[in-house]
Design an enzyme around this catalytic site. Structure first.
Site, PDB file in Angstrom:
ATOM      1  N   ARG A   1     117.048 -24.710 138.115  1.00 21.97           N
ATOM      2  CA  ARG A   1     118.281 -24.494 138.891  1.00 21.97           C
ATOM      3  C   ARG A   1     119.405 -24.077 137.946  1.00 21.97           C
ATOM      4  NH1 ARG A   1     116.170 -29.160 141.807  1.00 21.97           N
ATOM      5  NH2 ARG A   1     117.422 -30.626 140.596  1.00 21.97           N
TER       6      ARG A   1
ATOM      7  N   LYS B   1     135.303 -27.333 148.294  1.00 22.58           N
ATOM      8  CA  LYS B   1     134.795 -26.811 149.577  1.00 22.58           C
ATOM      9  C   LYS B   1     134.269 -27.934 150.462  1.00 22.58           C
ATOM     10  CE  LYS B   1     130.647 -25.022 150.966  1.00 22.58           C
ATOM     11  NZ  LYS B   1     129.466 -24.157 150.898  1.00 22.58           N
TER      12      LYS B   1
ATOM     13  N   LYS C   1     137.504 -20.271 155.046  1.00 21.71           N
ATOM     14  CA  LYS C   1     136.196 -19.619 154.882  1.00 21.71           C
ATOM     15  C   LYS C   1     135.465 -19.613 156.221  1.00 21.71           C
ATOM     16  CE  LYS C   1     131.872 -20.013 152.283  1.00 21.71           C
ATOM     17  NZ  LYS C   1     131.302 -20.155 150.940  1.00 21.71           N
TER      18      LYS C   1
END
Ligand code: 13P
Length: 336
Positions: A44, A134, A217
């Protein structure tokens, strides 16, 4: 200009956009499984570090959203990942919700969790270098949904999250995603998305969130992925602008769209037309996950040692999205 407004503008100005590399380990495992790569912490990191050291970071990427695992990792050159991002000129950000769970009393819908202990987690992320965050609320469209319960409860959570983030001197990305899954029409998407966004701003205003220091967003306005009545890119652009004009207060500095399952080209072409036709004062750009990473991930999975090749593919995508964020993209430039 407030400190928060400056951060938002730094992330969104001059055609720059956001790389959403904040897939949870669960989601990243699905993405890596799909290309037959084992989802280890090392893999990752390797894929993400390859993107973060790409040439286009400097000119195209204004912010990178990280996941908790990545913000705590160090690069192969022993540099903390948030420092590596800041050195390119991009702002490091962090996903802080803890995921969408079954909504009590409406089990086919979701409520996003993560408020418990958030103030303390935010302080830790600020010290690591994050300057924006976020939180994603998720809504599905059917005849019955999204229900008032899911719209109100997710909007309330987004507002409480935003206040805590601004208190900690970071810019909250407010992401109410109305999913494209289903056979609904584009007008259903327009109506439901407008209702969701309006409710989010009602809550943000009740909570006295500084609207000049947030980034919205949202999803673009599209027909459902199983709908027989798809609309043209021009219509996507006009309906999406109509939605922004009827539901987003003018103080908001910018909008950064999610790609939401659109192909890389679709997401680029739609963003380009939205910007060409943009008659609002909002900066309008991208905050893409899949539409920035898909081709690069596929290439990397088949050529795991070819980091330059992987970066070339990512650089092209980021450049095309940045052109689209200025209404300057074309098919010729895409295929050059
Ligand atoms: P996609 O662009 O792949 O929809 O991801 C954006 C994102 O951050 C979803 O929360």
């Amino acid at each position: 200009m407030s400190e928060l407004n400056k951060i938002a503008l730094k992330i969104l100005s001059n055609g720059k956009g956001i790389l959403a590399a904040d897939e949870s380990n669960g989601t990243m495992t699905k993405r890596l499984d799909s290309v037959n790569i084992p989802s280890t912490s090392e893999n990752r990191l390797l894929f993400r570090e390859t993107l973060f050291s790409s040439e286009s970071m400097k000119d195209c990427i204004g912010g990178v959203i990280l996941y908790d695992e990545t913000i705590n990792q160090v690069s192969s050159l022993k540099k903390p990942i948030p420092d590596m991002i800041s050195e390119t000129g991009a702002v490091p950000g962090i996903k802080v919700d803890t995921g969408a769970k079954v909504l009590a009393n409406s089990p086919e819908e979701k409520i996003t969790e993560g408020l418990d202990g958030l103030r303390e987690r935010l302080k830790k992320y600020y010290e690591l270098g994050a300057r924006f965050t976020k939180w994603r609320g998720v809504f599905n469209i059917t005849k019955k949904y999204p229900s008032k319960l899911s719209i109100h409860s997710n909007a309330h959570a987004l507002a409480r999250y935003s206040n805590l983030v601004q208190e900690c001197r970071m810019v909250p990305i407010i992401e109410p995603e109305v999913l494209m899954d289903g056979d609904h029409s584009a007008n259903d998407c327009l109506n439901k998305t407008s209702e969701v966004i309006k409710r989010c701003f009602e809550e943000l205003i009740i909570h006295q969130v500084d609207l000049t220091g947030i980034i919205l967003k949202p999803n673009m306005i599209l027909a459902g992925n199983k709908s027989k009545n798809k609309i043209s890119n021009e219509e996507v652009s006009s309906k999406t602008l109509e939605c922004l004009k009827n539901s987003v207060p003018s103080e908001v500095p910018g909008i950064a769209f999610l790609s939401g399952g659109q192909s890389e080209i679709e997401a680029t072409e739609n963003l380009n037309l939205i910007n060409k036709n943009n008659d609002t004062n909002f900066l309008i750009t991208y905050s893409y996950g899949r539409a920035l990473q898909q081709s690069a991930l596929k290439f990397w999975s088949e050529n795991i040692k070819n980091l330059t090749g992987t970066q070339n593919i990512f650089n092209h995508r980021a450049k095309m999205c940045t052109l689209a964020a200025q209404g300057k993209w074309s098919k010729e430039l895409e295929n050059r």
